[in-house]
Motif scaffolding. Sequence first.
Motif, PDB file in Angstrom:
ATOM      1  N   ARG A  51       0.841  -1.207   0.000  1.00 39.13           N
ATOM      2  CA  ARG A  51       0.000   0.000   0.000  1.00 39.13           C
ATOM      3  C   ARG A  51       0.871   1.249   0.000  1.00 39.13           C
ATOM      4  N   MET A  52       1.951   1.235   0.759  1.00 39.28           N
ATOM      5  CA  MET A  52       2.867   2.379   0.798  1.00 39.28           C
ATOM      6  C   MET A  52       3.528   2.588  -0.566  1.00 39.28           C
ATOM      7  N   LYS A  53       3.862   1.509  -1.253  1.00 39.58           N
ATOM      8  CA  LYS A  53       4.431   1.634  -2.604  1.00 39.58           C
ATOM      9  C   LYS A  53       3.438   2.312  -3.541  1.00 39.58           C
ATOM     10  N   ASP A  54       2.181   1.881  -3.489  1.00 40.74           N
ATOM     11  CA  ASP A  54       1.143   2.484  -4.347  1.00 40.74           C
ATOM     12  C   ASP A  54       0.985   3.965  -4.048  1.00 40.74           C
ATOM     13  N   LEU A  55       0.944   4.314  -2.782  1.00 35.64           N
ATOM     14  CA  LEU A  55       0.786   5.717  -2.401  1.00 35.64           C
ATOM     15  C   LEU A  55       2.012   6.533  -2.798  1.00 35.64           C
ATOM     16  N   ALA A  56       3.197   5.962  -2.662  1.00 33.88           N
ATOM     17  CA  ALA A  56       4.420   6.662  -3.063  1.00 33.88           C
ATOM     18  C   ALA A  56       4.390   6.974  -4.558  1.00 33.88           C
ATOM     19  N   ARG A  57       4.020   5.985  -5.348  1.00 29.57           N
ATOM     20  CA  ARG A  57       3.955   6.188  -6.802  1.00 29.57           C
ATOM     21  C   ARG A  57       2.898   7.221  -7.180  1.00 29.57           C
ATOM     22  N   SER A  58       1.789   7.239  -6.445  1.00 40.16           N
ATOM     23  CA  SER A  58       0.707   8.172  -6.782  1.00 40.16           C
ATOM     24  C   SER A  58       1.019   9.596  -6.324  1.00 40.16           C
ATOM     25  N   GLY A  59       1.916   9.742  -5.347  1.00 39.21           N
ATOM     26  CA  GLY A  59       2.299  11.074  -4.883  1.00 39.21           C
ATOM     27  C   GLY A  59       1.321  11.700  -3.915  1.00 39.21           C
ATOM     28  N   ARG A  60       0.430  10.916  -3.355  1.00 40.53           N
ATOM     29  CA  ARG A  60      -0.573  11.469  -2.440  1.00 40.53           C
ATOM     30  C   ARG A  60      -0.949  10.443  -1.370  1.00 40.53           C
ATOM     31  N   GLY A  61      -0.974  10.875  -0.104  1.00 39.87           N
ATOM     32  CA  GLY A  61      -1.493  10.068   0.981  1.00 39.87           C
ATOM     33  C   GLY A  61      -0.495   9.209   1.739  1.00 39.87           C
ATOM     34  N   LEU A  62       0.759   9.206   1.344  1.00 35.81           N
ATOM     35  CA  LEU A  62       1.738   8.321   1.988  1.00 35.81           C
ATOM     36  C   LEU A  62       1.992   8.705   3.437  1.00 35.81           C
ATOM     37  N   ASN A  63       2.243   9.968   3.705  1.00 35.33           N
ATOM     38  CA  ASN A  63       2.523  10.397   5.068  1.00 35.33           C
ATOM     39  C   ASN A  63       1.336  10.121   5.991  1.00 35.33           C
ATOM     40  N   ALA A  64       0.121  10.389   5.513  1.00 33.30           N
ATOM     41  CA  ALA A  64      -1.080  10.138   6.321  1.00 33.30           C
ATOM     42  C   ALA A  64      -1.233   8.646   6.606  1.00 33.30           C
ATOM     43  N   PHE A  65      -1.002   7.802   5.609  1.00 28.64           N
ATOM     44  CA  PHE A  65      -1.109   6.352   5.801  1.00 28.64           C
ATOM     45  C   PHE A  65      -0.131   5.878   6.868  1.00 28.64           C
ATOM     46  N   ILE A  66       1.107   6.353   6.782  1.00 31.04           N
ATOM     47  CA  ILE A  66       2.114   5.970   7.777  1.00 31.04           C
ATOM     48  C   ILE A  66       1.690   6.443   9.161  1.00 31.04           C
ATOM     49  N   SER A  67       1.228   7.676   9.266  1.00 29.53           N
ATOM     50  CA  SER A  67       0.822   8.238  10.561  1.00 29.53           C
ATOM     51  C   SER A  67      -0.341   7.475  11.188  1.00 29.53           C
ATOM     52  N   ILE A  68      -1.272   7.029  10.376  1.00 32.22           N
ATOM     53  CA  ILE A  68      -2.480   6.375  10.882  1.00 32.22           C
ATOM     54  C   ILE A  68      -2.276   4.881  11.114  1.00 32.22           C
ATOM     55  N   TYR A  69      -1.687   4.186  10.140  1.00 31.97           N
ATOM     56  CA  TYR A  69      -1.650   2.727  10.174  1.00 31.97           C
ATOM     57  C   TYR A  69      -0.311   2.099  10.555  1.00 31.97           C
ATOM     58  N   VAL A  70       0.775   2.766  10.258  1.00 31.49           N
ATOM     59  CA  VAL A  70       2.092   2.154  10.449  1.00 31.49           C
ATOM     60  C   VAL A  70       2.790   2.676  11.700  1.00 31.49           C
ATOM     61  N   LYS A  71       2.746   3.958  11.918  1.00 33.73           N
ATOM     62  CA  LYS A  71       3.360   4.624  13.071  1.00 33.73           C
ATOM     63  C   LYS A  71       4.826   4.217  13.207  1.00 33.73           C
ATOM     64  N   ASP A  72       5.196   3.638  14.338  1.00 31.23           N
ATOM     65  CA  ASP A  72       6.598   3.262  14.577  1.00 31.23           C
ATOM     66  C   ASP A  72       6.896   1.812  14.219  1.00 31.23           C
ATOM     67  N   ASN A  73       6.018   1.182  13.465  1.00 33.68           N
ATOM     68  CA  ASN A  73       6.202  -0.222  13.092  1.00 33.68           C
ATOM     69  C   ASN A  73       7.020  -0.317  11.804  1.00 33.68           C
ATOM     70  N   TYR A  74       8.296   0.046  11.890  1.00 37.47           N
ATOM     71  CA  TYR A  74       9.215  -0.049  10.756  1.00 37.47           C
ATOM     72  C   TYR A  74      10.246  -1.119  11.054  1.00 37.47           C
ATOM     73  N   ASP A  75      10.944  -1.583  10.025  1.00 39.91           N
ATOM     74  CA  ASP A  75      11.952  -2.613  10.200  1.00 39.91           C
ATOM     75  C   ASP A  75      13.199  -2.023  10.859  1.00 39.91           C
ATOM     76  N   LYS A  76      13.678  -0.892  10.318  1.00 39.95           N
ATOM     77  CA  LYS A  76      14.841  -0.251  10.953  1.00 39.95           C
ATOM     78  C   LYS A  76      14.949   1.207  10.537  1.00 39.95           C
ATOM     79  N   LYS A  77      15.555   1.980  11.412  1.00 36.35           N
ATOM     80  CA  LYS A  77      15.883   3.378  11.108  1.00 36.35           C
ATOM     81  C   LYS A  77      17.281   3.364  10.509  1.00 36.35           C
ATOM     82  N   LEU A  78      17.401   3.909   9.306  1.00 33.09           N
ATOM     83  CA  LEU A  78      18.686   3.872   8.601  1.00 33.09           C
ATOM     84  C   LEU A  78      19.569   5.074   8.922  1.00 33.09           C
ATOM     85  N   ARG A  79      18.928   6.238   9.147  1.00 34.26           N
ATOM     86  CA  ARG A  79      19.671   7.448   9.531  1.00 34.26           C
ATOM     87  C   ARG A  79      18.739   8.475  10.091  1.00 34.26           C
TER      88      ARG A  79
END
Length: 79
Positions: A51-79
């Motif tokens: 879903r994040m890939k689709d939103l990234a390609r579309s250029g709209r809604g990615l930040n909101a999706f992360i804020s609502i559904y993903v939050k701090d559930n990432y694999d790793k912080k790279l920098r």
Amino acid sequence: MSSNHIKYRNLGGNSGVDTYKIEEESIEITFNSGGTYLYTYQAPGGYHVERMKDLARSGRGLNAFISIYVKDNYDKKLR
């Protein structure tokens, strides 16, 4: 910005996302605040990553999706 990263189009005009890089089972996102995070099929999972890939390609809604559904559930912080 890494040469592999694509500038997020930010069609909504107020996104915190700066760039992204799509791989087969992951997406790497750099935020305007400077942090870069890796999201994978392991965390937050395949559905969210696709879903994040689709939103990234579309250029709209990615930040909101992360804020609502993903939050701090990432694999790793790279920098």
